[in-house]
Design a protein around this motif. Structure first.
Motif, short mmCIF file in Angstrom:
data_model
loop_
_atom_site.label_atom_id
_atom_site.label_comp_id
_atom_site.label_asym_id
_atom_site.label_seq_id
_atom_site.Cartn_x
_atom_site.Cartn_y
_atom_site.Cartn_z
N THR A 302 -0.11 22.08 -0.45
CA THR A 302 -1.21 23.03 -0.66
C THR A 302 -1.47 23.36 -2.12
OG1 THR A 302 0.36 24.86 -0.32
CG2 THR A 302 -0.85 24.07 1.61
N CYS A 303 -0.62 22.90 -3.05
CA CYS A 303 -0.85 23.23 -4.46
C CYS A 303 -2.06 22.47 -5.01
CB CYS A 303 0.40 22.91 -5.29
SG CYS A 303 1.13 21.29 -4.96
N ILE A 304 -2.71 23.02 -6.02
CA ILE A 304 -3.89 22.40 -6.60
C ILE A 304 -3.52 21.04 -7.20
CG2 ILE A 304 -5.62 22.60 -8.43
CD1 ILE A 304 -5.52 25.61 -8.05
N GLY A 305 -4.28 20.01 -6.82
CA GLY A 305 -4.04 18.68 -7.34
C GLY A 305 -2.95 17.90 -6.60
N CYS A 306 -2.31 18.52 -5.61
CA CYS A 306 -1.20 17.85 -4.92
C CYS A 306 -1.67 16.98 -3.76
CB CYS A 306 -0.20 18.88 -4.40
SG CYS A 306 0.69 19.75 -5.71
N ASN A 307 -2.84 17.25 -3.19
CA ASN A 307 -3.34 16.45 -2.06
C ASN A 307 -3.58 15.01 -2.49
OD1 ASN A 307 -5.38 19.01 -0.46
ND2 ASN A 307 -3.21 18.64 -0.37
N TRP A 308 -3.14 14.07 -1.67
CA TRP A 308 -3.23 12.65 -1.99
C TRP A 308 -4.61 12.11 -1.65
CZ3 TRP A 308 -0.78 9.61 -5.06
CH2 TRP A 308 -0.90 8.23 -4.95
N LYS A 309 -5.36 11.64 -2.67
CA LYS A 309 -6.75 11.20 -2.50
C LYS A 309 -6.94 9.70 -2.76
CE LYS A 309 -8.18 15.49 -1.92
NZ LYS A 309 -8.57 15.97 -0.59
N PHE A 310 -5.87 8.96 -2.99
CA PHE A 310 -5.99 7.56 -3.38
C PHE A 310 -5.86 6.58 -2.22
CE2 PHE A 310 -4.49 9.82 -7.17
CZ PHE A 310 -5.39 9.37 -8.13
N GLY A 311 -5.65 7.07 -1.01
CA GLY A 311 -5.42 6.16 0.11
C GLY A 311 -4.02 5.60 0.07
N LEU A 312 -3.67 4.87 1.13
CA LEU A 312 -2.31 4.37 1.28
C LEU A 312 -2.18 2.86 1.14
CD1 LEU A 312 -1.21 6.65 4.26
CD2 LEU A 312 -0.68 6.96 1.83
N ASN A 313 -3.27 2.20 0.77
CA ASN A 313 -3.23 0.73 0.70
C ASN A 313 -2.24 0.21 -0.33
OD1 ASN A 313 -5.14 0.50 2.70
ND2 ASN A 313 -6.87 0.30 1.29
N GLU A 314 -2.02 0.96 -1.40
CA GLU A 314 -1.13 0.50 -2.47
C GLU A 314 0.30 0.99 -2.30
OE1 GLU A 314 -1.76 -1.55 -4.82
OE2 GLU A 314 -3.95 -1.69 -4.83
N ALA A 315 0.58 1.76 -1.25
CA ALA A 315 1.89 2.39 -1.11
C ALA A 315 2.92 1.43 -0.54
CB ALA A 315 1.77 3.62 -0.22
#
Length: 506
Positions: A302-315
C-alpha cells in the motif's frame, strides 16, 4: 544562490524526465587556507529553491568540482507544510552522480540514500553508507533530488555542498562474499533475500543482520538495499560455512520494486524509469547479465510507488509473501494463482512464488517469512537454479517443517514444481507432512480453488492426504494457515508450497 521553480527541463536518456538546475561553481583552484563560506581547506555553497506540484521525478543540481578536491559533503532539508487530509505531503530523496554523468544505466552512479539521511559524504577511502568510496575527480558532478511526493504548496529545498581539499587518498579493493558455502549437498536450504541495513533505510548493521539470520536458522541471505550497491563490500568476516551471503539490490522505481537477487558484486541496476517508459525489460536483462534473478517485491503493497506496474513477463519469480502475512499478500497470492491457471491452459510460463521478510529494523523479524529452496548445494548458482525451477516452499520460521508430493496408482511420484504425467482419469494422492504448526489448518488448492481443508492435530504435526484426478485438478499446491483474524479472509499463512502439476497437458 537561489534556483526558483523551473530553470530548464531536459530529457534524460530514457528517463521519465528531469529538471536540471543551474550550475554551482567553485573556484578552479585548491585554496591555500581558509575561504569565505568554509573552514580551512574547504569551500561551501548553499542552494535553495522551490519545486511546484507536478515536478519531474528527478531534479539534478550540477556541481563544478575543481582539481584538488578529496571529499564532497552534502546536506539537505526541505519543508513539510500541512496538507489536507488524504493528500500526500512533501517527501524528497537524494543521491549523487560523479563526473561520468547521469545517463540512465551509465557509470556515473556514486550513491543514493533515498529519504533515509539528511547528509552524506564521500571520498577515496570512505563514504557514508549508501554511497561508494572512490576518487573525487574534477568535472561536473550532479546531486540528484527525487521529489517523491510534492504537497499542493510545492516543495522548498535547501542544499549545502562542501568541498574539502587535500591528498586524493587511496580506495581499498572491496572484499566481497564468496559464492559458495559448505552446505549439505543436495538439500532444502532456508533463506531471506529481501533485507535492509544502514546502507539504505534499515537501522541494523550487516553484523546485526548476519547474527539474526543465524538465529533464524537461515542458510543464506541476499543484500537488497534500495538503489545502491554500497553494502556489497560490507560483509567481510560475517559469512561462514553456515551462512552464504549473496549480493543484490532492491531496484526501487516509482512504479514498483524488484529484488535483484544474487547479482555480481558491484553491479548497479538503475531505477530511474516508470512503466510508461517501456524500459524495464532492458534493466531486467541487465539483472540477468549480472547473474541475478528478477523478483518483483510486494506487488500489492500500500505504500506510494510500491504497487507493481511492469507486468510479470520479465520475472523469474514473484514475492507473494512479504513480512507478516497481510491482506495485500492475499491479493498477490490470488494474482499469482491465476498465473498457474494460465500456465495449465498453455497461455503463459509458470512463475514460482517466494517469500521474504523485507526486514528493516526492530521489531521486524529476519526470516519471517523464509524461502526454502531445494538446491544441489549451498551456492549462488544452485540456489538460483532451484528458485527458477520453482523447487520452493515458504515458511513463517525455521520451526515449520514440511514435505509435499503427489503419487499415482502405479507408484508414479512428483514433488514440488514437478509434473505427475499420468492420464486424466488416473487417481492420484496428494500428501503433505507438516511439523511446527500448532493450531493450523492444512488446505489443498487447485485451479478450481480450495478443494480440501482439515485441521492439524493440536501438536501441529501430522500428515494429510487427499485423492483427486488430473481431470479434476490441473495442479495441487498446499497451504498451512493460522485461524482467521480478518473477517471474510482466510487466516494468515504459516507455510505454503509451489504447485505439483498433474496430467499430460502441454
Amino acid at each position: 544562490m537561489e534556483r526558483r521553480d523551473v530553470l530548464r527541463l531536459s530529457a534524460v536518456a530514457g528517463a521519465t524526465g528531469a529538471l536540471t538546475l543551474g550550475r554551482v561553481s567553485f573556484a578552479d583552484a585548491a585554496p591555500a587556507g581558509g575561504r569565505p563560506g568554509g573552514g580551512p581547506g574547504e569551500q561551501t555553497r548553499r542552494v535553495t529553491g522551490h519545486l511546484p506540484t507536478g515536478s519531474p521525478d528527478f531534479v539534478y543540481l550540477p556541481v563544478e568540482v575543481p582539481r584538488g578536491v578529496c571529499e564532497i559533503a552534502v546536506a539537505y532539508r526541505y519543508d513539510r507544510p500541512t496538507v489536507p487530509e488524504g493528500t500526500a505531503g512533501n517527501a524528497c530523496d537524494i543521491g549523487i552522480f560523479d563526473e561520468r554523468g547521469t545517463d540512465l544505466g551509465g557509470a556515473g552512479f556514486r550513491g543514493w540514500s533515498g529519504g533515509a539521511r539528511t547528509e552524506f559524504f564521500l571520498r577515496a577511502d570512505e563514504a557514508t553508507p549508501g554511497y561508494l568510496p572512490g576518487p573525487v575527480n574534477a568535472g561536473t558532478w550532479h546531486i540528484a533530488l527525487g521529489p517523491y511526493t510534492v504537497a499542493p504548496q510545492g516543495l522548498s529545498y535547501d542544499v549545502t555542498i562542501t568541498l574539502k581539499y587535500g591528498p586524493r587518498g587511496h580506495t581499498p579493493a572491496p572484499v566481497h562474499p564468496p559464492e559458495r558455502a559448505r552446505g549439505r549437498g543436495r538439500a532444502w536450504y532456508r533463506g531471506d533475500s529481501h533485507l535492509h541495513s544502514v546502507h539504505s533505510d534499515g537501522k541494523r548493521t550487516p553484523a546485526e543482520i548476519a547474527a539474526l539470520a543465524r538465529a533464524a536458522g537461515l542458510d543464506f541471505i541476499n543484500t537488497s538495499e534500495h538503489n545502491t550497491t554500497s553494502a556489497h563490500g560490507a560483509w567481510d568476516g560475517l559469512w561462514g560455512d553456515d551462512l552464504l551471503i549473496l549480493t543484490g539490490e532492491e531496484v526501487t522505481t516509482r512504479n514498483g520494486h524488484v529484488v535483484a537477487m544474487g547479482t555480481d558484486p558491484g553491479v548497479f541496476i538503475d531505477w530511474r524509469y516508470r512503466a510508461r517508459d517501456n524500459a524495464f525489460g532492458k534493466f531486467a536483462r541487465a539483472i540477468r547479465r549480472a547473474g541475478g534473478l528478477v523478483i518483483p517485491a510486494h506487488p500489492h503493497a500500500t505504500c506510494i510507488g510500491c504497487n507493481w506496474k511492469f507486468g510479470l513477463n520479465e520475472a523469474d519469480a514473484v514475492e507473494v509473501w512479504n513480512g507478516p502475512y497481510t491482506p495485500d499478500d492475499e491479493i498477490t497470492l490470488a494474482e499469482w494463482d491465476n498465473t498457474l491457471v494460465a500456465h495449465t491452459q498453455g497461455r503463459a510460463d509458470w512463475l514460482p512464488a517466494v517469500g521474504h521478510s523485507d526486514a528493516h529494523r526492530d521489531p521486524d523479524v529476519v526470516g519471517l517469512p523464509q524461502t526454502v529452496v531445494l538446491a544441489d548445494d549451498l551456492s549462488r548458482r544452485a540456489l538460483q537454479d532451484g528458485i527458477r525451477a520453482g523447487r520452493v516452499w515458504i515458511a513463517e520460521s525455521s520451526k515449520v517443517g514440511l514435505s509435499f508430493s503427489v503419487t499415482g496408482e502405479r507408484g508414479e511420484h512428483a514433488g514440488i514444481a514437478e509434473r505427475l504425467a499420468v492420464s486424466r482419469t488416473t487417481k492420484v494422492t496428494a500428501r503433505l507432512t507438516v511439523s511446527g504448526a500448532p493450531g493450523c489448518t492444512v488446505s489443498f488448492v487447485t485451479d478450481q480453488g480450495r478443494l480440501y481443508s482439515t485441521p492439524l492435530p493440536p501438536s501441529g504435526e501430522g500428515t494429510v492426504s487427499w485423492r483427486t484426478t488430473p481431470d479434476y485438478a490441473a495442479y495441487i499446491r498446499a497451504e498451512v494457515r493460522h485461524p482467521s483474524t480478518t473477517p471474510g479472509l482466510p487466516g494468515p499463512m504459516a507455510a505454503m508450497t509451489n504447485p505439483v502439476f498433474l496430467g499430460r497437458w502441454g
